[in-house]
Enzyme design. Sequence first.
Site, PDB file in Angstrom:
ATOM      1  N   LEU A   1      44.615  46.338  35.310  1.00  0.00           N
ATOM      2  CA  LEU A   1      45.183  46.159  36.647  1.00  0.00           C
ATOM      3  C   LEU A   1      44.077  45.935  37.676  1.00  0.00           C
ATOM      4  CD1 LEU A   1      47.916  48.956  36.518  1.00  0.00           C
ATOM      5  CD2 LEU A   1      48.123  46.537  35.925  1.00  0.00           C
ATOM      6  N   PRO A   2      44.445  45.437  38.881  1.00  0.00           N
ATOM      7  CA  PRO A   2      43.398  45.074  39.838  1.00  0.00           C
ATOM      8  C   PRO A   2      42.481  46.221  40.276  1.00  0.00           C
ATOM      9  CG  PRO A   2      45.500  44.084  40.475  1.00  0.00           C
ATOM     10  CD  PRO A   2      45.787  45.025  39.345  1.00  0.00           C
TER      11      PRO A   2
ATOM     12  N   THR B   1      38.648  47.776  36.400  1.00  0.00           N
ATOM     13  CA  THR B   1      37.464  48.331  37.058  1.00  0.00           C
ATOM     14  C   THR B   1      37.945  49.165  38.231  1.00  0.00           C
ATOM     15  OG1 THR B   1      36.204  46.347  36.472  1.00  0.00           O
ATOM     16  CG2 THR B   1      35.257  47.793  38.140  1.00  0.00           C
TER      17      THR B   1
ATOM     18  N   LYS C   1      29.738  50.097  34.639  1.00  0.00           N
ATOM     19  CA  LYS C   1      30.340  48.792  34.977  1.00  0.00           C
ATOM     20  C   LYS C   1      29.988  48.376  36.405  1.00  0.00           C
ATOM     21  CE  LYS C   1      33.210  45.340  35.448  1.00  0.00           C
ATOM     22  NZ  LYS C   1      32.823  44.009  34.994  1.00  0.00           N
TER      23      LYS C   1
ATOM     24  N   LYS D   1      35.789  44.434  46.027  1.00  0.00           N
ATOM     25  CA  LYS D   1      36.238  45.788  45.648  1.00  0.00           C
ATOM     26  C   LYS D   1      35.147  46.495  44.832  1.00  0.00           C
ATOM     27  CE  LYS D   1      38.029  45.967  41.823  1.00  0.00           C
ATOM     28  NZ  LYS D   1      38.527  46.065  40.464  1.00  0.00           N
TER      29      LYS D   1
HETATM   30  P1  NAD Z   1      44.471  39.621  38.162  1.00  0.00           P
HETATM   31  O1  NAD Z   1      44.784  39.857  39.597  1.00  0.00           O
HETATM   32  O2  NAD Z   1      44.365  38.243  37.628  1.00  0.00           O
HETATM   33  O3  NAD Z   1      45.547  40.402  37.228  1.00  0.00           O
HETATM   34  C1  NAD Z   1      46.095  41.647  37.515  1.00  0.00           C
HETATM   35  C2  NAD Z   1      47.504  41.673  36.964  1.00  0.00           C
HETATM   36  O4  NAD Z   1      48.045  42.997  37.126  1.00  0.00           O
HETATM   37  C3  NAD Z   1      48.486  40.718  37.678  1.00  0.00           C
HETATM   38  O5  NAD Z   1      49.119  39.889  36.721  1.00  0.00           O
HETATM   39  C4  NAD Z   1      49.461  41.653  38.378  1.00  0.00           C
HETATM   40  O6  NAD Z   1      50.774  41.119  38.476  1.00  0.00           O
HETATM   41  C5  NAD Z   1      49.434  42.860  37.477  1.00  0.00           C
HETATM   42  N1  NAD Z   1      49.864  44.105  38.092  1.00  0.00           N
HETATM   43  C6  NAD Z   1      49.480  44.670  39.259  1.00  0.00           C
HETATM   44  N2  NAD Z   1      50.078  45.864  39.443  1.00  0.00           N
HETATM   45  C7  NAD Z   1      50.877  46.060  38.357  1.00  0.00           C
HETATM   46  C8  NAD Z   1      51.749  47.115  37.941  1.00  0.00           C
HETATM   47  N3  NAD Z   1      51.926  48.203  38.684  1.00  0.00           N
HETATM   48  N4  NAD Z   1      52.405  46.977  36.767  1.00  0.00           N
HETATM   49  C9  NAD Z   1      52.235  45.877  36.002  1.00  0.00           C
HETATM   50  N5  NAD Z   1      51.418  44.851  36.331  1.00  0.00           N
HETATM   51  C10 NAD Z   1      50.753  44.948  37.491  1.00  0.00           C
HETATM   52  O7  NAD Z   1      43.117  40.447  37.898  1.00  0.00           O
HETATM   53  P2  NAD Z   1      42.059  40.216  36.702  1.00  0.00           P
HETATM   54  O8  NAD Z   1      41.068  39.194  37.095  1.00  0.00           O
HETATM   55  O9  NAD Z   1      42.817  40.097  35.412  1.00  0.00           O
HETATM   56  O10 NAD Z   1      41.292  41.631  36.754  1.00  0.00           O
HETATM   57  C11 NAD Z   1      41.856  42.826  36.231  1.00  0.00           C
HETATM   58  C12 NAD Z   1      40.781  43.905  36.269  1.00  0.00           C
HETATM   59  O11 NAD Z   1      39.654  43.480  35.459  1.00  0.00           O
HETATM   60  C13 NAD Z   1      40.221  44.181  37.672  1.00  0.00           C
HETATM   61  O12 NAD Z   1      39.991  45.561  37.813  1.00  0.00           O
HETATM   62  C14 NAD Z   1      38.913  43.393  37.690  1.00  0.00           C
HETATM   63  O13 NAD Z   1      37.970  43.950  38.607  1.00  0.00           O
HETATM   64  C15 NAD Z   1      38.468  43.510  36.244  1.00  0.00           C
HETATM   65  N6  NAD Z   1      37.607  42.428  35.731  1.00  0.00           N
HETATM   66  C16 NAD Z   1      37.884  41.119  35.986  1.00  0.00           C
HETATM   67  C17 NAD Z   1      37.048  40.113  35.472  1.00  0.00           C
HETATM   68  C18 NAD Z   1      37.318  38.643  35.728  1.00  0.00           C
HETATM   69  O14 NAD Z   1      36.429  37.816  35.419  1.00  0.00           O
HETATM   70  N7  NAD Z   1      38.483  38.259  36.248  1.00  0.00           N
HETATM   71  C19 NAD Z   1      35.950  40.464  34.677  1.00  0.00           C
HETATM   72  C20 NAD Z   1      35.710  41.805  34.400  1.00  0.00           C
HETATM   73  C21 NAD Z   1      36.555  42.782  34.926  1.00  0.00           C
END
Ligand code: NAD
Length: 298
Positions: free
Chosen positions: A65-66, A96, A171, A246
């Site tokens: 999740l975000p 994260t 991280k 964030k």
């Molecule tokens: P994103 O915004 O693409 O995806 C998050 C998903 O969570 C969305 O599909 C949203 O609808 C869903 N969501 C939110 N609240 C919810 C809930 N209560 N129940 C069910 N679903 C819910 O974000 P992302 O890029 O996939 O990143 C996710 C995590 O990974 C973050 O913490 C980010 O910091 C970390 N991260 C991202 C990357 C990257 O390159 N994108 C790399 C490493 C770590």
Amino acid sequence: MATIGFIGLGNMGGPMAANLVKAGNKVKVFDLSDDAVAALVAEGAEQAKSAADAVADVEFVISMLPASKHVRSLYLEEQGIKGAIPKSALVIDSSTIDAATARELAVELNKVGVRFIDAPVSGGTAGAKSGTLTFICGGDEADIEEARAVLGQMGKNVFRAGEHGAGQVAKICNNMLLAILMAGTSEALQLGKANGLDPKVLSEIMLQSSGRNWTLEVYNPCPHVLEGVPSSNNYQGGFQVDLMKKDLGLAMDTAEQSGAVTALGKLVQSLYSEHSSEGSGKKDFSSIFNHFEPKRDA
Ligand code: NAD
């Protein structure tokens, strides 16, 4: 083969869950976005009616999740799924988030007999798709060992940084450095460009010189130096500026609590904040390149 409940199917969670399906696991998926769920169902995942339904009768729960508030609310708040998770299951949160929330989750889930590890990832969306992520875990050694087989279907490295929350601390150290490297690489490429250099040639030179780093090698921020990266796709997909903002906030909070000196982290945090407030919050974080556009013609 394992039975897994997967919650959060965004840029990262979507391809991670797809790799678990491809590896032959039974994967029950849930996301607030119907489109995200439909994409996984098309890959062979089972659609859950709710988050609680996704975790019923599973061996592993994985969340992606975000931010901290989404994770707290999913597990711990009034409508949270804490009570719906089977006692034998292991919860793996790969979002994260701040280390304090990860520790709180470990304690609160433990009260209902459920084990927890924090397991944030590095490797970006490309790593999520190719199943080559690095998992940076915090928690009991035995639980991380139990998770290893499932994590190995989504990644190639599994590290234990220490106790609960330590995965999150490691991280954000990594992401603070990544933000600094991305900003520094952008600044150097713009300087070369403003002085008549071809960014592709400059990138090749720096890749064989002491400025070599991950952003230059696999995530070049200048459009069309590399293909298949967000900069060559209008900075779409990838890792959003607001998510990096964030993470830098988490790093600065952690620095303040511990007295660590993070002068460059602070500087890059202000650069990403400005960039976000200029309307780039949803773009990939490599779009910080545009923040270094020359302000006047030489
Ligand atoms: P994103 O915004 O693409 O995806 C998050 C998903 O969570 C969305 O599909 C949203 O609808 C869903 N969501 C939110 N609240 C919810 C809930 N209560 N129940 C069910 N679903 C819910 O974000 P992302 O890029 O996939 O990143 C996710 C995590 O990974 C973050 O913490 C980010 O910091 C970390 N991260 C991202 C990357 C990257 O390159 N994108 C790399 C490493 C770590």
